[in-house]
Motif scaffolding. Structure first.
Motif, mmCIF file in Angstrom:
data_model
loop_
_atom_site.group_PDB
_atom_site.id
_atom_site.type_symbol
_atom_site.label_atom_id
_atom_site.label_comp_id
_atom_site.label_asym_id
_atom_site.label_seq_id
_atom_site.Cartn_x
_atom_site.Cartn_y
_atom_site.Cartn_z
ATOM 1 N N TYR A 164 -86.154 -51.909 35.630
ATOM 2 C CA TYR A 164 -85.473 -52.655 34.563
ATOM 3 C C TYR A 164 -84.894 -53.927 35.158
ATOM 4 O O TYR A 164 -84.648 -54.009 36.364
ATOM 5 N N THR A 187 -78.741 -58.260 29.085
ATOM 6 C CA THR A 187 -80.167 -58.284 29.451
ATOM 7 C C THR A 187 -80.553 -57.006 30.178
ATOM 8 O O THR A 187 -81.610 -56.414 29.920
ATOM 9 N N SER A 191 -83.157 -54.315 28.778
ATOM 10 C CA SER A 191 -84.320 -54.096 29.642
ATOM 11 C C SER A 191 -84.478 -52.613 29.960
ATOM 12 O O SER A 191 -85.596 -52.073 29.930
#
Length: 350
Positions: A164, A187, A191
């Motif tokens: 990730y 993020t 992810s």
């Protein structure tokens, strides 16, 4: 009065003595020889003394009447003076009542002025604390630093994902603090959601990261909680509360609101007190969120800028409903997307 009585008694005595003296000088002393002579003697003394005694009695009666008249006049004067005194007392009482009323009004005005002054001082004290905490809020935000590299392996293993994005792709920008760090954290969460094998929820991923990254942003959210608590406890009037909470809400970016939504659902935070304050102040009203209803009638939500995908279960926890299931208050206020969802759920009337 006493002297008059003494004088009358003396006059009566003198008159009696004169009458006896005159009688004895003409007729001598001794007892009369028959009843007729006794009657003559009685007539003599009665005729001489009765008018004298009657005159003296009349004088005494007249004097008594004069004294009574004077006493009545004095009584009338006393009554008149008493009436005047009562009238003066009434006037004095009226003046005293007016003075007391003026005193009460002055005290009431003074009390009101003191209350207003105390209220003003309380507001000034609150605003000093409030704006100091807002300043601290901005400092804490600017000092947030998230570098996913430190906990990357632990989080990856715990979530059972092979990969990730932890934010390291920002290169040199990852040294930047504040809002950039929040963007990197969001993020990383999204992810992990995209690359997760079991496609677990965003909230589960946040809860996992919270255990490792709370040191980066925990102080920021704790201060935010205290600001909201300060506003609610300082004013009973909801309009005043909204005035200050709106000032705070205007400082929050979409990224801050997104993480706040997840933070208040985290089991490691509190017993839902933070979430109750968020609902009370409708902090998510301007959150950039999209509602979508799938073919299976399952609602999904997407927070934009930056993207986070949420479930209806996570959104539902920010609704306060009554016993009949109708919406009382929502943390999203009048957000049109959430209002459409509430209509779909029959939380509000169509």
């Amino acid at each position: 009065m006493k002297n008059l009585i003494i004088g009358i008694c003396i006059a009566a005595t003198v008159a009696a003595l004169i009458a006896i003296g005159v009688f004895t000088s003409h007729f001598g002393l001794g007892f009369a020889s028959n009843i007729g002579n006794w009657g003559a003697v009685g007539d003599f003394f009665g005729g001489v003394l009765n008018p004298t005694f009657a005159l003296l009695s009349l004088i005494l009666i007249a004097y008594t009447l004069m004294q009574n008249k004077k006493a009545l006049e004095q009584s009338e004067k006393a009554i008149e003076q008493g009436t005047k005194a009562i009238e003066q007392n009434e006037i004095a009482l009226q003046v005293s009542n007016k003075e007391l009323e003026l005193t009460r009004n002055e005290l009431a005005n003074s009390s009101k002025a003191l209350e207003e002054q105390a209220s003003l001082l309380a507001i000034q004290s609150f605003e000093t604390t409030f704006f100091n905490m807002l300043e601290l809020h901005n400092k804490l935000l600017n000092n947030i630093f998230y570098d996913g590299g430190e906990s990357y392996e632990n989080i990856k293993d715990e979530l059972d994902i092979t990969y990730y994005v932890d934010g390291s792709f920002y290169g040199e920008d990852k040294k930047h603090k504040g809002l950039d760090s929040l963007k990197r954290l969001i993020t990383a969460i999204e992810s992990a959601f995209v690359y997760g094998k079991n496609r677990t929820t965003v909230l589960f991923i946040f809860n996992t990261m919270y255990k490792y990254e709370n040191k980066a942003f925990g102080g920021y959210f704790r201060n935010l909680y205290q600001v909201l608590k300060l506003i609610k406890n300082s004013f009973p009037d909801m309009n005043i509360q909204k005035k200050y909470s709106n000032i705070l809400r205007a400082q929050l970016s979409n990224q801050e609101l997104s993480l706040l939504l997840l933070n208040c659902l985290c089991p490691y935070v509190d017993n839902g007190e933070f979430r109750k304050l968020v609902i009370h102040f409708e902090l998510f009203e301007h959150l950039d969120i999209t509602y979508k209803l799938g073919d299976d009638n399952i609602a999904t939500f997407t927070i934009n800028n930056q993207t986070l995908n949420l479930t209806s279960n996570e959104i539902d926890q920010y609704f306060s409903t009554d016993t009949s299931g109708k919406l009382i208050k929502s943390a999203f206020g009048q957000n049109p997307q959430i209002m459409d969802y509430c209509k779909f759920k029959n939380l509000i009337d169509q």
